[in-house]
Design a protein around this motif. Sequence first.
Motif, PDB file in Angstrom:
ATOM      1  N   VAL A   1      50.364  45.459  14.669  1.00 27.58           N
ATOM      2  CA  VAL A   1      49.842  44.101  15.266  1.00 27.58           C
ATOM      3  C   VAL A   1      48.283  44.583  15.527  1.00 27.58           C
ATOM      4  N   ASP A   2      48.123  45.561  16.170  1.00 27.42           N
ATOM      5  CA  ASP A   2      46.636  45.913  16.800  1.00 27.42           C
ATOM      6  C   ASP A   2      45.643  46.446  15.520  1.00 27.42           C
ATOM      7  N   GLU A   3      45.970  46.761  14.275  1.00 28.82           N
ATOM      8  CA  GLU A   3      45.153  47.270  13.360  1.00 28.82           C
ATOM      9  C   GLU A   3      44.193  46.300  12.677  1.00 28.82           C
ATOM     10  N   ASN A   4      42.978  46.412  13.127  1.00 23.34           N
ATOM     11  CA  ASN A   4      41.943  45.749  12.170  1.00 23.34           C
ATOM     12  C   ASN A   4      41.908  46.060  10.797  1.00 23.34           C
ATOM     13  N   VAL A   5      42.497  45.214  10.145  1.00 28.32           N
ATOM     14  CA  VAL A   5      42.519  45.192   8.389  1.00 28.32           C
ATOM     15  C   VAL A   5      41.883  43.934   8.232  1.00 28.32           C
ATOM     16  N   ARG A   6      40.819  44.345   6.910  1.00 31.90           N
ATOM     17  CA  ARG A   6      40.045  43.105   6.432  1.00 31.90           C
ATOM     18  C   ARG A   6      40.693  42.893   4.957  1.00 31.90           C
ATOM     19  N   VAL A   7      41.146  41.547   4.748  1.00 34.88           N
ATOM     20  CA  VAL A   7      41.549  41.275   3.486  1.00 34.88           C
ATOM     21  C   VAL A   7      40.448  40.488   2.590  1.00 34.88           C
ATOM     22  N   VAL A   8      39.848  41.046   1.453  1.00 29.25           N
ATOM     23  CA  VAL A   8      38.800  40.550   0.660  1.00 29.25           C
ATOM     24  C   VAL A   8      39.602  39.790  -0.411  1.00 29.25           C
ATOM     25  N   ILE A   9      39.343  38.667  -0.652  1.00 30.34           N
ATOM     26  CA  ILE A   9      39.917  37.882  -2.037  1.00 30.34           C
ATOM     27  C   ILE A   9      38.889  38.200  -3.091  1.00 30.34           C
ATOM     28  N   VAL A  10      39.520  38.672  -4.210  1.00 27.18           N
ATOM     29  CA  VAL A  10      38.296  38.985  -5.345  1.00 27.18           C
ATOM     30  C   VAL A  10      38.725  37.861  -6.434  1.00 27.18           C
ATOM     31  N   ASP A  11      37.544  37.207  -6.757  1.00 32.21           N
ATOM     32  CA  ASP A  11      37.570  36.082  -7.979  1.00 32.21           C
ATOM     33  C   ASP A  11      37.539  36.567  -9.481  1.00 32.21           C
ATOM     34  N   ASP A  12      37.279  37.857  -9.413  1.00 29.85           N
ATOM     35  CA  ASP A  12      37.115  38.334 -10.759  1.00 29.85           C
ATOM     36  C   ASP A  12      38.257  38.414 -11.569  1.00 29.85           C
ATOM     37  N   PRO A  13      38.611  37.680 -12.832  1.00 28.28           N
ATOM     38  CA  PRO A  13      39.690  37.631 -13.602  1.00 28.28           C
ATOM     39  C   PRO A  13      40.107  39.116 -14.419  1.00 28.28           C
ATOM     40  N   GLY A  14      39.206  39.918 -14.117  1.00 26.24           N
ATOM     41  CA  GLY A  14      39.402  41.308 -14.557  1.00 26.24           C
ATOM     42  C   GLY A  14      40.061  42.225 -13.826  1.00 26.24           C
ATOM     43  N   PHE A  15      39.914  41.644 -12.483  1.00 26.93           N
ATOM     44  CA  PHE A  15      40.591  42.560 -11.201  1.00 26.93           C
ATOM     45  C   PHE A  15      41.893  42.238 -11.075  1.00 26.93           C
ATOM     46  N   ASP A  16      42.715  43.158 -11.246  1.00 26.75           N
ATOM     47  CA  ASP A  16      44.505  42.709 -11.258  1.00 26.75           C
ATOM     48  C   ASP A  16      45.211  43.449 -10.536  1.00 26.75           C
ATOM     49  N   ARG A  17      44.610  44.482  -9.515  1.00 25.48           N
ATOM     50  CA  ARG A  17      45.412  45.075  -8.619  1.00 25.48           C
ATOM     51  C   ARG A  17      45.037  44.945  -7.265  1.00 25.48           C
ATOM     52  N   VAL A  18      46.046  45.114  -6.269  1.00 26.49           N
ATOM     53  CA  VAL A  18      45.589  45.298  -4.860  1.00 26.49           C
ATOM     54  C   VAL A  18      45.307  46.552  -4.679  1.00 26.49           C
ATOM     55  N   ILE A  19      44.182  46.982  -4.102  1.00 27.04           N
ATOM     56  CA  ILE A  19      43.538  48.135  -3.692  1.00 27.04           C
ATOM     57  C   ILE A  19      43.130  48.066  -2.082  1.00 27.04           C
ATOM     58  N   SER A  20      43.751  49.209  -1.710  1.00 23.42           N
ATOM     59  CA  SER A  20      43.258  49.394  -0.298  1.00 23.42           C
ATOM     60  C   SER A  20      42.818  50.639   0.122  1.00 23.42           C
ATOM     61  N   VAL A  21      41.657  50.522   0.913  1.00 20.84           N
ATOM     62  CA  VAL A  21      40.584  51.790   1.037  1.00 20.84           C
ATOM     63  C   VAL A  21      40.320  51.819   2.542  1.00 20.84           C
ATOM     64  N   SER A  22      40.384  53.026   3.090  1.00 19.26           N
ATOM     65  CA  SER A  22      39.869  52.976   4.391  1.00 19.26           C
ATOM     66  C   SER A  22      38.243  53.331   4.398  1.00 19.26           C
ATOM     67  N   PRO A  23      37.516  53.302   5.431  1.00 21.20           N
ATOM     68  CA  PRO A  23      36.224  53.243   5.745  1.00 21.20           C
ATOM     69  C   PRO A  23      35.791  54.693   5.262  1.00 21.20           C
ATOM     70  N   ARG A  24      36.611  55.755   5.756  1.00 22.43           N
ATOM     71  CA  ARG A  24      36.420  57.117   5.299  1.00 22.43           C
ATOM     72  C   ARG A  24      36.229  57.316   3.611  1.00 22.43           C
ATOM     73  N   GLN A  25      37.137  56.582   2.907  1.00 20.88           N
ATOM     74  CA  GLN A  25      37.327  56.636   1.435  1.00 20.88           C
ATOM     75  C   GLN A  25      35.877  56.257   0.887  1.00 20.88           C
ATOM     76  N   LEU A  26      35.462  55.276   1.477  1.00 23.46           N
ATOM     77  CA  LEU A  26      34.057  54.715   0.940  1.00 23.46           C
ATOM     78  C   LEU A  26      32.776  55.532   1.112  1.00 23.46           C
ATOM     79  N   HIS A  27      33.014  56.359   1.914  1.00 24.44           N
ATOM     80  CA  HIS A  27      31.592  57.405   2.236  1.00 24.44           C
ATOM     81  C   HIS A  27      31.918  58.801   1.658  1.00 24.44           C
TER      82      HIS A  27
END
Length: 95
Positions: A69-95
């Motif tokens: 309940v207290d986790e801060n999770v952002r959901v980004v909806i992607v409109d690209d028709p070529g994007f077809d999988r749910v992907i979750s990443v942490s901020p550390r994975q992006l750096h």
Amino acid sequence: MTDLVWTTYVPRRVYRTARRLEEACENAEGKPSPIGEAEWRMTSWPTQAGRDLWAEVWRFLMGEYCRQVDENVRVVIVDDPGFDRVISVSPRQLH
């Protein structure tokens, strides 16, 4: 507000399907579980494309269900028709 735990990128088609399924289950007699319904559909749908879609809906719904309940999770909806999988990443994975 807590720090961002992760960001989930979800195709618009998967997001819409998940929300419609949740609404249909809420309005159905006996109130079936959206996660159970998606799981059943991903194993019994007649086409591979349909099974793939329902598998992604299941992954998205499970991610929401398992979130604290207290986790801060952002959901980004992607409109690209070529994007077809749910992907979750942490901020550390992006750096």
